[in-house]
Design a protein around this motif. Sequence first.
Motif, PDB file in Angstrom:
ATOM      1  N   LEU A   1       1.102   7.953  -6.335  1.00 49.46           N
ATOM      2  CA  LEU A   1      -0.045   8.784  -6.718  1.00 49.46           C
ATOM      3  C   LEU A   1       0.451  10.182  -7.101  1.00 49.46           C
ATOM      4  O   LEU A   1       1.275  10.757  -6.396  1.00 49.46           O
ATOM      5  CB  LEU A   1      -1.048   8.886  -5.569  1.00 49.46           C
ATOM      6  CG  LEU A   1      -1.826   7.608  -5.239  1.00 49.46           C
ATOM      7  CD1 LEU A   1      -2.678   7.813  -4.003  1.00 49.46           C
ATOM      8  CD2 LEU A   1      -2.703   7.209  -6.405  1.00 49.46           C
TER       9      LEU A   1
ATOM     10  N   GLY B   1      -9.355  19.907   1.233  1.00 42.76           N
ATOM     11  CA  GLY B   1      -9.653  18.739   2.046  1.00 42.76           C
ATOM     12  C   GLY B   1      -8.498  17.742   2.064  1.00 42.76           C
ATOM     13  O   GLY B   1      -7.373  18.061   1.717  1.00 42.76           O
ATOM     14  N   VAL B   2      -8.835  16.513   2.482  1.00 43.22           N
ATOM     15  CA  VAL B   2      -7.828  15.468   2.632  1.00 43.22           C
ATOM     16  C   VAL B   2      -7.575  14.816   1.281  1.00 43.22           C
ATOM     17  O   VAL B   2      -8.496  14.593   0.518  1.00 43.22           O
ATOM     18  CB  VAL B   2      -8.341  14.410   3.625  1.00 43.22           C
ATOM     19  CG1 VAL B   2      -7.284  13.359   3.868  1.00 43.22           C
ATOM     20  CG2 VAL B   2      -8.726  15.072   4.924  1.00 43.22           C
ATOM     21  N   GLY B   3      -6.343  14.515   0.992  1.00 40.24           N
ATOM     22  CA  GLY B   3      -6.012  13.941  -0.298  1.00 40.24           C
ATOM     23  C   GLY B   3      -6.239  12.445  -0.361  1.00 40.24           C
ATOM     24  O   GLY B   3      -6.677  11.824   0.606  1.00 40.24           O
ATOM     25  N   PRO B   4      -5.928  11.869  -1.518  1.00 39.88           N
ATOM     26  CA  PRO B   4      -6.163  10.435  -1.725  1.00 39.88           C
ATOM     27  C   PRO B   4      -5.166   9.551  -0.979  1.00 39.88           C
ATOM     28  O   PRO B   4      -5.282   8.336  -1.017  1.00 39.88           O
ATOM     29  CB  PRO B   4      -6.000  10.274  -3.237  1.00 39.88           C
ATOM     30  CG  PRO B   4      -5.120  11.394  -3.652  1.00 39.88           C
ATOM     31  CD  PRO B   4      -5.402  12.529  -2.721  1.00 39.88           C
TER      32      PRO B   4
ATOM     33  N   VAL C   1      -3.613   5.265   6.600  1.00 33.06           N
ATOM     34  CA  VAL C   1      -4.268   4.703   7.784  1.00 33.06           C
ATOM     35  C   VAL C   1      -4.308   3.178   7.687  1.00 33.06           C
ATOM     36  O   VAL C   1      -3.965   2.461   8.630  1.00 33.06           O
ATOM     37  CB  VAL C   1      -5.705   5.270   7.924  1.00 33.06           C
ATOM     38  CG1 VAL C   1      -6.466   4.534   9.010  1.00 33.06           C
ATOM     39  CG2 VAL C   1      -5.661   6.753   8.202  1.00 33.06           C
ATOM     40  N   VAL C   2      -4.705   2.674   6.512  1.00 29.47           N
ATOM     41  CA  VAL C   2      -4.831   1.224   6.348  1.00 29.47           C
ATOM     42  C   VAL C   2      -3.462   0.556   6.458  1.00 29.47           C
ATOM     43  O   VAL C   2      -3.302  -0.477   7.128  1.00 29.47           O
ATOM     44  CB  VAL C   2      -5.504   0.877   4.999  1.00 29.47           C
ATOM     45  CG1 VAL C   2      -5.610  -0.627   4.826  1.00 29.47           C
ATOM     46  CG2 VAL C   2      -6.881   1.504   4.916  1.00 29.47           C
TER      47      VAL C   2
ATOM     48  N   ALA D   1      -5.621  16.301  -3.771  1.00 34.78           N
ATOM     49  CA  ALA D   1      -6.870  17.051  -3.715  1.00 34.78           C
ATOM     50  C   ALA D   1      -6.533  18.537  -3.557  1.00 34.78           C
ATOM     51  O   ALA D   1      -5.557  18.889  -2.884  1.00 34.78           O
ATOM     52  CB  ALA D   1      -7.712  16.578  -2.552  1.00 34.78           C
TER      53      ALA D   1
ATOM     54  N   ASP E   1       2.369   1.844  -3.317  1.00 34.67           N
ATOM     55  CA  ASP E   1       1.367   2.304  -4.275  1.00 34.67           C
ATOM     56  C   ASP E   1       1.009   3.764  -4.031  1.00 34.67           C
ATOM     57  O   ASP E   1       0.875   4.545  -4.961  1.00 34.67           O
ATOM     58  CB  ASP E   1       0.114   1.425  -4.171  1.00 34.67           C
ATOM     59  CG  ASP E   1      -0.944   1.815  -5.186  1.00 34.67           C
ATOM     60  OD1 ASP E   1      -0.749   1.495  -6.368  1.00 34.67           O
ATOM     61  OD2 ASP E   1      -1.938   2.460  -4.803  1.00 34.67           O
TER      62      ASP E   1
ATOM     63  N   MET F   1      -6.197   7.847   3.462  1.00 42.98           N
ATOM     64  CA  MET F   1      -6.804   6.560   3.793  1.00 42.98           C
ATOM     65  C   MET F   1      -5.808   5.405   3.609  1.00 42.98           C
ATOM     66  O   MET F   1      -5.679   4.566   4.500  1.00 42.98           O
ATOM     67  CB  MET F   1      -8.064   6.362   2.941  1.00 42.98           C
ATOM     68  CG  MET F   1      -8.823   5.110   3.247  1.00 42.98           C
ATOM     69  SD  MET F   1      -9.671   5.181   4.850  1.00 42.98           S
ATOM     70  CE  MET F   1     -10.576   3.631   4.785  1.00 42.98           C
ATOM     71  N   PRO F   2      -5.082   5.335   2.473  1.00 42.74           N
ATOM     72  CA  PRO F   2      -4.081   4.263   2.356  1.00 42.74           C
ATOM     73  C   PRO F   2      -3.073   4.285   3.507  1.00 42.74           C
ATOM     74  O   PRO F   2      -2.662   3.224   3.993  1.00 42.74           O
ATOM     75  CB  PRO F   2      -3.383   4.566   1.033  1.00 42.74           C
ATOM     76  CG  PRO F   2      -4.382   5.313   0.240  1.00 42.74           C
ATOM     77  CD  PRO F   2      -5.201   6.097   1.230  1.00 42.74           C
TER      78      PRO F   2
ATOM     79  N   ILE G   1       0.853  -1.195   0.000  1.00 40.21           N
ATOM     80  CA  ILE G   1       0.000   0.000   0.000  1.00 40.21           C
ATOM     81  C   ILE G   1       0.890   1.246   0.000  1.00 40.21           C
ATOM     82  O   ILE G   1       0.648   2.215  -0.736  1.00 40.21           O
ATOM     83  CB  ILE G   1      -0.918   0.026   1.244  1.00 40.21           C
ATOM     84  CG1 ILE G   1      -1.848  -1.184   1.241  1.00 40.21           C
ATOM     85  CG2 ILE G   1      -1.745   1.309   1.275  1.00 40.21           C
ATOM     86  CD1 ILE G   1      -2.712  -1.271   2.471  1.00 40.21           C
TER      87      ILE G   1
ATOM     88  N   GLY H   1      -2.402   0.539  10.049  1.00 36.33           N
ATOM     89  CA  GLY H   1      -3.182  -0.454  10.783  1.00 36.33           C
ATOM     90  C   GLY H   1      -2.690  -1.861  10.518  1.00 36.33           C
ATOM     91  O   GLY H   1      -2.502  -2.651  11.443  1.00 36.33           O
ATOM     92  N   LEU H   2      -2.425  -2.169   9.245  1.00 37.94           N
ATOM     93  CA  LEU H   2      -1.947  -3.517   8.913  1.00 37.94           C
ATOM     94  C   LEU H   2      -0.576  -3.767   9.530  1.00 37.94           C
ATOM     95  O   LEU H   2      -0.276  -4.876   9.980  1.00 37.94           O
ATOM     96  CB  LEU H   2      -1.887  -3.694   7.391  1.00 37.94           C
ATOM     97  CG  LEU H   2      -3.229  -3.919   6.698  1.00 37.94           C
ATOM     98  CD1 LEU H   2      -3.074  -3.895   5.183  1.00 37.94           C
ATOM     99  CD2 LEU H   2      -3.849  -5.247   7.120  1.00 37.94           C
TER     100      LEU H   2
END
Lengths: 157, 499, 322
Positions: free
Chosen positions: A34, A41-44, A50-51, A38, A30, A47-48, A27, A54-55
């Motif tokens: 990018l 606001g928050v960019g793309p 955070v994930v 954006a 990847d 979330m990756p 992740i 977490g993993l």
Amino acid sequence: MESPSSRRPDVAGLAIAFILLALAGLIWWDLSRLQLNAVYGVGPKAMPMVVAAGLGILAIGNAIAAFRGDLPERESLQWQPIILIIGGLAVMMGFIHFGVGFILATTVLFAATAAAFGRRAFLVDLAIGFVLGLIIYVVFSKLLALSLPMGPIERLL
Amino acid sequence: MDAFVSLAHGLTVAIQPMNLLFALIGVLLGTAVGVLPGIGPALTVALLLPITFKLDPGGSIIMFAGIYYGGMYGGSTTSILINTPGESASMVTALEGNKMAKAGRGGPALATAAIGSFVAGVIATAGLAFLAPYLVDVAVQFGPEDYFALMCVAFVTVSATFGDSPVRGLTSLFIGLLLGLVGIDILTGQARMSFGVPDLLDGVEVTTLAVGLFAVGEALYVASRRHLVEEKLEPVRGSLWMTKEDWKRSWKPWLRGTAFGFPIGALPAGGAEIPTFLSYSTEKRLAKHPEEFGHGAIEGVAGPEAANNASAAGTLVPLLTLGLPTSATAAMMLAGFQQYGLNPGPLLFAERPELVWGLIASLFIANVMLLVLNLPLVGLWVRLLAIPQPWLYAGILVFATMGTIAANPSVVELMMLTLFGIMGFLMRRFDFPIAPVVVGLILGPVAEGQLRRALSISLNDPMVLLQSPISATLLVIALIALILPFVLKGMSRFKATED
Amino acid sequence: MTRITKGLWRGALTAAALTLATSAMAQSDLKIMAPAAPGGGWDQTARSMQQAFTQSGLVKNVQVTNVPGAGGSIGIAQFVNGAKGDPNQLMVMGYVMVGALLTNNSPVTLAQVTPIARITAEYEAIVVPANSPIKDAKELAAAVKADPAKVTWAGGSAGGVDHIAAALFAKAAGADPTKINYIPFSGGGEALAAILGGKVTAGISGYGEFESQIKAGKLRLIGMTSPGKLPNVDGPSLKDQGIDLEIANWRAVVAPPGLSPEQTKTLTETVDKLAKTKEWQELLKAKGWDDAYMSGPAFAKYLSDEQAKTKEVLTSVGLVKS
């Protein structure tokens, strides 16, 4: 969990932890590629991140569980039925890719799965699978006007 | 009491023999397609549109509504019997329903699903008739920040599906979130986790994941252990019908499920899955025997099934009052209206009352028809489990693959189904719970998208999450739901030491 | 026998039948690909064409296939590679595909297909909630120019026709198009709900999506992206209000690459005939689609112009890295 193996780390558990870590790395790799961000606001990438984080943490959690032998006891397993079913699915993909058609693909999948569950009457199962595939195909193409993958047999209908 | 008069008029439209016939065709078709995985009501309506072009508008719209409700009834059948959710909204039903079926309680499971769907359908349709104009005003006030807060509430409920290890449950959830990243990022239009494979650009299909994990994974698992335990399915053990005890345990979940399903279904971005998650975790918390959950608790079938049916009726609220299609099926029904030059919305109630109220009245009739149709079928359906095991599983795999390629004839999709099947097998072997993966895939992208929209609109001010009263309330609920179990546990321990 | 070039399976069984039949009629078999899932706009177009072709007797057998995914990127790849040289195949496409191929960095481009005809077009509408202080296009343009961040736009997917129109509006208003605060929603219903709830400043989409809300007085039409006032729309165009912006969301059909000029001509004539049939005209009316028929060299030029224009806009907004 007082399993006898609790002294030694669980190899499968460590493998799971390693896979999770590898996924987190994937992740991260990847998201570093990018290009667009954006404007507001928050960019793309948020979330990756955070994930992936977490993993990563869960990889550690799973590794600890593996060292403590917290994983459930596993029974022996038979590989032959698994290979038969996955083989059946692989043949189905091949048949569809090379235009052999939906009906024959279904025939093979049905017979392979039945064999995996201990049936020895391979020819009978092939026949049942063929009829099943034929019925499904006719219902779909004639009643619903949906095109399932075509092959020589489908073209005759 | 205007609505009552209008509804009575609608009833006279709906009981015309032709319209009754259309409703019957609709519910029969709907049940049939609901049973097939991958073929949802949306696809059916889409394919019927050209055929109904020449029919009378009232009749064909009544038929579409019958398909919609029928699909919701039918979806639970395959979930319960063969652990293959026909659509994502019946995924939760499979959790307890299939365990019941394997224990010979398939009859009561199907019955509580059918009756629960009926109860929910009737109450929610009444809600549609009498509350729609008020509800819709609230619904459009829901902004992106409020949806994000709703997703937070839904996330908290996931722990109900975790099983006994939080680490393994969270691992499953994060794998689902990872799968949710795949595809085009809706806010910037660029591909994530797609590695140049064009088939991945649209993301992971929820039904492919659910069918792969549940149906294919289970087939692999059972096949690999056949030498250890001969799985013996008894179609009926005990009563085929619901016992008095079953009724007692079902009626409250039906009502609570309806209370979750209808309002959330009415929200433009609410969806049918979230109420089923909420209902499942509520029932688990409130159940007298929470330890039965995961082994076939009837409450876990009754609640979610009522919730998904009520949300189907809820979806019609914005569709009829505003012309807002909020689900794929609603979008197809909108197209159905439009091909007759009708535009659902505030004007349609005024211009064509007989049509709108005829539709609402026929929804009641469709519900009765579905109940009458489905209850006798219960006995027939459970006989399916008497099929010899090799043929049963072979049939399940044929069904699963067919559903996957029917709407999208792509080899890559089949490859994903197989990979998810292998993943489901490994997760079963190492005792990782399966449902959180699907939950992560459904909730992750929605939560991310709504939060980013909210922050884009507020120009990066996170306070927007607390300034909206709806969002603030929901966040407080999420927080309470998160910490309450720990507090209760602590209190009971405290009490225990005191004694 | 050029038509047997493709397909080992297809060839042997169908070619003989085809050669026999084609002598009698202009076209006996036709396969139309909708590069989208059943139910969407392209699928409905394909199935309506199927209906009109068979009912009018122009083509005997018409088969629709769906190849969904990534704004048509998957469908066109399969069409270009799998149907090469086959004069009995068509693919429905539209403006959305032009943008999608660019933003997805698709290896297949529209330069590879054989243009046949544009069939429908819909103009975009810009709306604001009924209680908005913004009354017309001039005021909206002034607001965008003053601070593009404060004007939030709700519309469809990033890089789609709605997004492009919003960027062009900012440009025409004299603001920096890379600074627009455009918020993509999934599905028309969600965007419309956000506009009705007053969560955003303005909304942008095809006129049909907003029509009933405008008539009910819940949304105010600011302007259309048409060259002038449209007869069936109660409101002015942006151009009439001094905003130089014209864009249409069109749908078209294209044929596979590698066709001979005669084959292209025959296929174009078949579609030309379809456009004139009573059946097709009735379908257009029922679906509320505006006839925008254009075929032959005119459409070929239009298609390449649109590609160049779109690439320029998407690059200037920063959605495509040049």
